[in-house]
Design a protein around this motif. Structure first.
Motif, PDB file in Angstrom:
ATOM      1  N   LEU B  19       0.830  -1.218   0.000  1.00 16.09           N
ATOM      2  CA  LEU B  19       0.000   0.000   0.000  1.00 16.09           C
ATOM      3  C   LEU B  19       0.858   1.259   0.000  1.00 16.09           C
ATOM      4  N   ARG B  22      -0.019   4.771  -1.799  1.00 21.80           N
ATOM      5  CA  ARG B  22      -1.435   4.830  -2.225  1.00 21.80           C
ATOM      6  C   ARG B  22      -2.157   5.783  -1.280  1.00 21.80           C
ATOM      7  N   LEU B  24      -5.086   7.096   0.768  1.00 17.80           N
ATOM      8  CA  LEU B  24      -6.293   6.467   1.320  1.00 17.80           C
ATOM      9  C   LEU B  24      -7.251   7.563   1.772  1.00 17.80           C
ATOM     10  N   ALA B  44      -9.006   3.534  -1.561  1.00 18.85           N
ATOM     11  CA  ALA B  44      -7.830   4.044  -2.272  1.00 18.85           C
ATOM     12  C   ALA B  44      -8.318   5.063  -3.299  1.00 18.85           C
ATOM     13  N   THR B  59     -16.393  -1.364  -5.048  1.00 18.24           N
ATOM     14  CA  THR B  59     -15.905  -2.236  -3.967  1.00 18.24           C
ATOM     15  C   THR B  59     -15.726  -3.655  -4.492  1.00 18.24           C
ATOM     16  N   ARG B  64      -9.674  -3.591  -7.531  1.00 14.35           N
ATOM     17  CA  ARG B  64      -8.259  -3.849  -7.894  1.00 14.35           C
ATOM     18  C   ARG B  64      -8.023  -3.620  -9.379  1.00 14.35           C
ATOM     19  N   THR B  69      -4.181   0.133  -7.926  1.00 19.69           N
ATOM     20  CA  THR B  69      -4.565  -0.869  -6.919  1.00 19.69           C
ATOM     21  C   THR B  69      -4.398  -2.305  -7.409  1.00 19.69           C
ATOM     22  N   ARG B  72      -3.020  -5.420  -5.299  1.00 14.96           N
ATOM     23  CA  ARG B  72      -2.805  -4.885  -3.946  1.00 14.96           C
ATOM     24  C   ARG B  72      -4.013  -5.212  -3.085  1.00 14.96           C
ATOM     25  N   VAL B  74      -6.666  -4.252  -1.708  1.00 12.31           N
ATOM     26  CA  VAL B  74      -7.584  -3.108  -1.671  1.00 12.31           C
ATOM     27  C   VAL B  74      -8.967  -3.588  -2.100  1.00 12.31           C
ATOM     28  N   ASP B  75     -10.020  -3.193  -1.360  1.00 16.24           N
ATOM     29  CA  ASP B  75     -11.371  -3.627  -1.775  1.00 16.24           C
ATOM     30  C   ASP B  75     -12.318  -2.452  -1.963  1.00 16.24           C
ATOM     31  N   VAL B  77     -12.236   1.551  -4.042  1.00 10.72           N
ATOM     32  CA  VAL B  77     -11.448   2.562  -4.749  1.00 10.72           C
ATOM     33  C   VAL B  77     -12.365   3.675  -5.239  1.00 10.72           C
TER      34      VAL B  77
END
Lengths: 94, 99
Positions: B19, B22, B24, B44, B59, B64, B69, B72, B74-75, B77
């Motif tokens: 991360l 990135r 947030l 993100a 989501t 990703r 992302t 990574r 991440v769920d 963005v």
């Protein structure tokens, strides 16, 4: 996939590259009786749908596969009109 | 995607190295009538959204699917800054009107 009613349109000029020219519409998911199910959400409209239309949409990562460019952060896409839907013998509003 | 307002950002120096770099954002979820809900997400950023911006966020695995992302953990963005929306022709939100 789920049934939904298109309820509105959303404008976002500044969005992730690859989504230019892809319309965004608000939709209300419907249950098998055609009643609202959960909250409204925003989906990419890859067909010429508009407010009032009964449609079906795909959610999750597969929604990106319905878009012109598939490497895009999209989790809902309207992919078809619904002329008629019948569940448990009951016709769902069109 | 869901609508939300960027209300803050997260600074986390000690985090998963994937991360690194990135940004947030803290996003308060709004409903389709532009009413704030009690729900927040940390997402993100992929479009340089700023605090106060009304945004859309995706989501799940879809989150990703951006260069920022990909691969990574991440769920969520932020993938669009909202200008306006209407419901059946009635304007609900217009950025230039600030509401």
């Amino acid at each position: 996939m789920y049934l939904a009613r298109v309820t509105g349109r959303l404008v976002a000029a500044h969005k992730y590259e690859g989504l230019d020219g892809v319309p965004l519409q608000l939709i209300q998911p419907l249950d098998e009786r055609g009643l609202p199910m959960g909250g409204q959400l925003v989906a990419c409209a890859v067909i010429s749908s508009g407010p009032g239309d009964l449609v079906h949409f795909v959610d999750g990562r597969e929604a990106a596969l319905a878009c012109p460019k598939s490497f895009v952060p999209v989790d809902a896409a309207i992919i078809g009109f619904v002329e008629q839907a019948i569940a448990n013998g009951v016709r769902i509003g069109s | 995607m869901l609508i939300g307002k960027v209300v803050g950002s997260v600074v986390a120096t000690r985090k998963d190295e994937k991360l690194e770099g990135r940004k947030l954002l803290v996003v308060q979820v709004h409903n389709h009538r532009n009413e704030p809900t009690e729900q927040y997400v940390v997402a993100a950023d992929s479009v340089q959204a700023g605090i106060g911006d009304m945004v859309l966020y995706a989501t799940g695995s879809s989150a990703r699917q951006t260069h920022a992302t990909e691969n990574r953990p991440v769920d969520a963005v932020v993938m669009a800054v909202v200008d306006s929306w209407d419901l059946g022709g009635d304007n609900v939100y217009e950025k230039w009107r600030g509401s």
